[in-house]
Design an enzyme around this catalytic site. Structure first.
Site, mmCIF file in Angstrom:
data_model
loop_
_atom_site.group_PDB
_atom_site.id
_atom_site.type_symbol
_atom_site.label_atom_id
_atom_site.label_comp_id
_atom_site.label_asym_id
_atom_site.label_seq_id
_atom_site.Cartn_x
_atom_site.Cartn_y
_atom_site.Cartn_z
ATOM 1 N N TYR A 77 25.666 37.654 42.833
ATOM 2 C CA TYR A 77 26.354 38.440 42.224
ATOM 3 C C TYR A 77 27.522 37.815 41.698
ATOM 4 O O TYR A 77 28.212 36.855 42.183
ATOM 5 C CB TYR A 77 26.725 39.550 43.136
ATOM 6 C CG TYR A 77 25.690 40.497 43.608
ATOM 7 C CD1 TYR A 77 25.221 41.508 43.021
ATOM 8 C CD2 TYR A 77 25.287 40.040 44.857
ATOM 9 C CE1 TYR A 77 24.265 42.292 43.501
ATOM 10 C CE2 TYR A 77 23.916 40.862 45.542
ATOM 11 C CZ TYR A 77 23.545 41.763 44.884
ATOM 12 O OH TYR A 77 22.428 42.482 45.388
ATOM 13 N N ASP A 91 34.268 51.619 45.025
ATOM 14 C CA ASP A 91 34.261 51.122 43.753
ATOM 15 C C ASP A 91 34.869 52.167 42.689
ATOM 16 O O ASP A 91 35.480 53.183 43.406
ATOM 17 C CB ASP A 91 32.823 50.841 43.241
ATOM 18 C CG ASP A 91 31.834 52.062 43.189
ATOM 19 O OD1 ASP A 91 32.455 53.093 43.546
ATOM 20 O OD2 ASP A 91 30.667 51.917 43.297
ATOM 21 N N ARG A 187 30.223 46.313 47.508
ATOM 22 C CA ARG A 187 31.663 47.208 47.708
ATOM 23 C C ARG A 187 32.077 47.120 48.878
ATOM 24 O O ARG A 187 33.457 47.223 49.090
ATOM 25 C CB ARG A 187 30.931 48.730 47.287
ATOM 26 C CG ARG A 187 30.649 48.926 46.149
ATOM 27 C CD ARG A 187 29.979 50.394 45.737
ATOM 28 N NE ARG A 187 28.704 50.495 46.386
ATOM 29 C CZ ARG A 187 28.334 51.756 47.045
ATOM 30 N NH1 ARG A 187 29.361 52.511 47.331
ATOM 31 N NH2 ARG A 187 27.264 51.795 47.730
#
Length: 273
Positions: A77, A91, A187
């Site tokens: 990611y 988030d 997150r």
């Protein structure tokens, strides 16, 4: 020719604001129309949140049996993180609920903390706004109803984590590259990094750039895939079933030939002795 009933694997770059299910639904509807069937198995290997983009692997037909294996592969990611502020969902789905000092944080401190506390095997408590089940219900449904959600920590592995960009000391922003195991919530990682730095943090952007050997540059947009599906030739359901039966018969014949060869070899060995 495409054979969605026997099984196809499509790699797409999931758009921003789409749920993973919406992407699957779009592909499934297109395939059903072209095949003239009401039912077709279609699933994805690893959920991406609506505010995330990137690699989403979609499987059809009998290839859906491989989803668990695909989900277990290492993922990469690129994440945007803002220090000094938290949100209930960790988030941008929810509004900032608290702010914290961040001016004391340096790039050196960030890099040292990432390597010492967020590399290798770690424990992570998934977000309340997640699909984790609590008493048989998705945690996010309970969280959105204002209920307190207690989720047990999970063990996961961070293979690599590095700072690609750092706005400090002018701006409390980070861009991180993370290579991690199945089940990692980026997150929650942002939340934990903020706490470890003596501040708070939340995720501002997320892009999945790799799943196993599938990189985002090998993926099609949903629009590109739809165009390919509309122009493709298909193995229709009756032909797909016949091909499956033919393949099973040939596999049975091959097993019979192998068994016969073993028996013959065993008999020859016995005669030699």
């Amino acid at each position: 020719m495409l054979n969605p009933i026997e099984g196809e694997v499509f790699c797409i770059d999931k758009p921003l604001h789409w749920t993973s299910f919406e992407a699957v639904k779009k592909i499934r509807a297109r395939l059903r129309r072209h095949l003239g069937v009401k039912n077709l198995k279609v699933g994805h290997a690893g959920t991406l949140d609506p505010l995330a983009t990137g690699v989403l692997i979609v499987c059809t037909g009998r290839k859906t049996k491989d989803i668990d294996q695909m989900q277990a592969k290492v993922k990469e990611y690129v994440a945007g993180v803002r220090l000094g502020a938290t949100t209930p969902s960790f988030d941008r789905e929810t509004e900032v609920d608290a702010t914290y000092p961040w001016q004391h944080i340096t790039r050196e401190q960030v890099e040292s903390t990432l390597q010492s506390q967020f590399t290798g095997r770690i424990e992570q408590v998934p977000p309340s706004f997640s699909a984790c089940k609590v008493d048989g219900k998705p945690a996010y449904k309970l969280a959105r109803q204002g209920e307190d959600v207690a989720i047990k920590p999970k063990t996961l592995v961070i293979d690599e984590i590095e700072v690609l960009e750092c706005g400090l000391p002018q701006e409390p922003t980070l861009t991180l590259r993370i290579v991690c195991s199945k089940g990692t919530y980026i997150r929650a990682l942002a939340r934990d990094i903020g706490e470890a730095l003596g501040s708070g943090a939340h995720l501002t952007s997320l892009r999945r750039t790799r799943v196993g050997d599938v990189t985002v540059d090998k993926c099609l947009t949903v629009e590109q895939l739809v165009q390919e599906l509309d122009s493709a030739e298909y193995v229709m359901p009756d032909m797909a079933e016949q091909m499956r039966l033919d393949a099973e018969r040939e596999a049975n014949r091959a097993r019979a030939r192998e068994l016969k060869a073993r028996q013959k070899a065993r008999k020859a060995l016995e005669q030699m002795q």
